[in-house]
Write an enzyme that holds these catalytic residues in place. Structure first.
Site, short mmCIF file in Angstrom:
data_model
loop_
_atom_site.label_atom_id
_atom_site.label_comp_id
_atom_site.label_asym_id
_atom_site.label_seq_id
_atom_site.Cartn_x
_atom_site.Cartn_y
_atom_site.Cartn_z
CB SER A 375 31.58 30.90 39.21
OG SER A 375 33.19 30.13 39.10
CG ASP A 376 36.60 31.50 41.72
OD1 ASP A 376 36.25 32.14 40.95
OD2 ASP A 376 37.71 30.82 41.86
CB CYS A 377 35.17 36.41 42.47
SG CYS A 377 37.01 36.03 41.63
#
Length: 653
Positions: A375-377
């Site tokens: 998600s954050d990548c």
């Protein structure tokens, strides 16, 4: 800033990425060496010497090895590092190994090791399977609807216990050698034949017992132990077949890289046992070097095949924030091409069959080949692409950017936050059954402050570029989650960086991206927290011990990365012209080396709350980013002829 930009540009790889050292844990290389030995293989002389040199360099003064390079000794890692060196040809009379035995024998030797260490030793025939907590592969045959079906575990956890279960079910064991017989005599404080293996199951040295076994876990182990005594051979065969099919699916989705180094080694051993010298073994052996990391002290094993995408997305944001996009255009263009090349363009093969969330549109932590988008990548890569767009340097087509947005939206949890690779699948109470001893938070993939903030920022940036985008509700729910996670002292706890400085940076920037103004009570609380922890010299300093104790633990000296996170938080919260920010900036400028770099400092990354890990690029990225945004704030104030507008903090990037 100019020197810092030059350093960052000079260290860019030919493919446009930044690929740094992602080592730190001290149990990974020994597991690699053990896996090779089980398969009857050994590293070449150069690799062997490099591995031994690194292990020797990282032995503690007391003779032990820690969970990571900054931790006190654990039986788990000390025994494995001892065994690995013996397998690599170091004699039992080596002074370092003698000190290690003096350290671990009074603590029970392998009998006091955390569970993963015992399992690796069992593969080598240096520990008996009767002394392990059961890992029956039949768990994969349970109905998927059950809350404790393995598919509901965090993907890193289930991908480790998947091959563990297969190997446990087969009682896989290395071929007997004279060296293994010697090791059985060296490792235990009593004769090997006299060990009470049943009593050893629940025995863990105090050094290794970060997550003690509760009554429920001990009860489960007793039930599974009873099942193991009377299990059906036919059911065991079905379970082994199902496990092998799932392992094959993991290998196909990741090009035999695997999600991480432990299941990479275990999967390789599985195929060695299942199909010796088969194509699966050859495919795995080709990708094992992906995890090797040369350092100035020797060679070790990284915690992932790389952190390339993650570091590159941050590097782009720092360079754009520096305002020198004309001079850095070639650098940014190469980075843009790398970002475009690493987006995952398809779902993993037969995703539902292998318990995988759809992957299309996401970005991984490392490379596209790795096959596990996060998600954050994805959020940081999307933010970087949107910053490159007005410069004409974004190489990701609009349709694929929309897919990235859809991927992010698909991962939002019911609580409004975001986890890592998937939506949260298992209930929180599964953490009570954590059998690892040394790690925390490995059973369930819950919503994290960092992941939530990154996704909120990315969706807000997308909405800014495309006002019609229906992402407002997702942003609002994410902001609500961030507010609920703020601690009474104004901080946020980080899960993937050290610790409250990292979490607070994400908490602040996430709320600002969602529309919070400088006077917002949450931002004021965060600012007060950071100011309270600023050192007299203007810096901030925080250590990995704070993650373990879940409180701020001060370091001995200021840290450039921690200081950068604090400065970035203050600037985003509207305090860019405050004295605390200026003092932090002054400290960063004063500690920068003559060639533009900041000196080495303690590790800033962490996983599973207990293990520190190295992000080599952070020292090149975050000080530049912090100085850039602080300077931009000062210039905007000067241009207006007044103080910073509390309602219009600079964009956090």
């Amino acid at each position: 800033m100019r020197q810092a930009r030059d350093v960052l540009a000079r260290t860019q790889e030919a493919d446009g990425s930044w690929k740094g050292d992602y080592s730190g844990p001290l149990f990974l290389a020994p597991v690699y060496v053990a896996g090779l030995y089980v398969m009857g293989r050994s590293p070449d002389a150069r690799l062997r010497d490099g591995l031994v040199a690194y292990m020797r360099a990282r032995q503690g003064a007391d003779g032990g090895w820690g969970l990571d390079v900054e931790s006190p000794g654990l039986v788990f890692t000390t025994v494995l590092n001892y065994v690995a060196q013996r397998l690599l040809g170091v004699g039992a009379d080596d002074p370092g190994l003698l000190r290690a035995r003096t350290w671990f024998l009074p603590r029970g030797g392998p009998l006091g090791s955390a569970s993963w260490g015992k399992f690796v030793l069992a593969l080598l025939g240096l520990y008996e399977y009767e002394g392990l907590a059961p890992v029956p592969p039949e768990l994969w045959l349970l109905p998927r609807a059950l809350p404790f079906h393995p598919s509901r575990l965090w993907c890193h956890c289930r991908m480790v216990y998947l091959p563990m279960g297969w190997l446990y079910g087969r009682r896989a064991r290395a071929r007997e050698t004279p060296l293994l017989a010697e090791l059985r005599r060296e490792l235990y404080p009593q004769p090997y034949a006299d060990v009470d293996w049943k009593a050893a199951r629940g025995r863990v040295a105090a050094t290794d017992a970060y997550t003690p076994h509760g009554l429920l876990l001990r009860a489960v182990h007793r039930v599974l132990g009873l099942y193991e005594r009377f299990h059906s051979k036919r059911l065991r065969a079905r379970a082994l077949e199902e496990s092998l099919a799932l392992i094959r699916g993991e290998d196909a989705a990741t090009h035999s890289i695997c999600i991480g180094p432990i299941n990479k080694v275990f999967n390789t051993v599985v195929w060695h046992v299942a199909r010796p010298d088969g194509p699966e073994v050859r495919a795995h052996l080709e990708r094992l070097p992906d995890y090797l990391q040369p350092t100035g002290e020797g060679i070790t094993f990284n915690g992932y095949n790389s952190s390339q995408l993650w570091d590159t997305a941050f590097a782009v944001q720092a360079l754009v924030a520096s305002g020198a996009t004309a001079g850095a255009r070639d650098t940014l263009e190469r980075a843009g091409r790398f970002l475009a090349a690493q987006q995952v363009l398809e779902d993993s093969p037969d995703a539902a069959r292998h318990h995988r969330h759809p992957s299309r549109g996401g970005w991984p932590f490392s490379t596209r080949e790795h096959g596990w988008p996060i998600s954050d990548c994805t959020a940081e890569a999307l933010k970087a692409c949107l910053l490159l767009e007005p410069l004409g340097l974004n190489r990701v087509p609009h349709e694929r950017l929309e897919q990235a947005v859809a991927f992010i939206l698909s991962l939002q949890n019911r609580d409004g936050g975001w986890a890592t690779y998937e939506r949260q699948r298992g209930p929180r109470w599964l953490e009570r059954f954590n059998p690892s001893d040394v790690f925390a938070g490995i059973m369930v993939d819950p919503s994290y402050v960092e992941c939530t903030s990154a996704c909120v920022q990315a969706l807000a940036a997308w909405r800014k570029a495309h006002p019609e985008a229906p992402v407002g509700r997702a942003i609002a729910r994410g902001a609500d989650f961030l507010r609920r996670q703020q601690r009474p002292d104004g901080s946020w706890e980080g899960a993937w960086g050290v610790c409250f400085s990292y979490g607070t940076w994400f908490g602040v920037t996430g709320l600002v991206a969602a529309g919070a103004k400088a006077g917002d009570p949450a931002l004021r609380g965060a600012v007060a927290f950071l100011k309270a922890h600023q050192r007299e010299d203007g810096s901030w300093s925080e250590t990995i011990q704070g993650c373990r104790e879940r409180r701020w633990v001060e370091g001995r000296t200021g840290h450039a990365v921690t200081t950068s996170w604090a400065v970035l938080s203050l600037v985003a919260a509207g305090d860019g012209e405050h004295d605390a920010t200026k003092r932090g900036v002054a400290w960063l400028r004063a500690t920068q080396g003559p060639h533009g770099q900041w000196p080495p400092e303690p590790l800033a990354g962490v996983f599973s709350r207990t293990c520190a890990i190295h992000y080599d690029a952070y020292l090149r990225i975050f000080p530049l980013w912090a100085l850039s945004l602080a300077e931009a704030t000062g210039e905007s104030v000067t241009a207006r002829g007044g103080s910073a507008s509390p309602g219009s903090p600079p964009c956090p990037g």
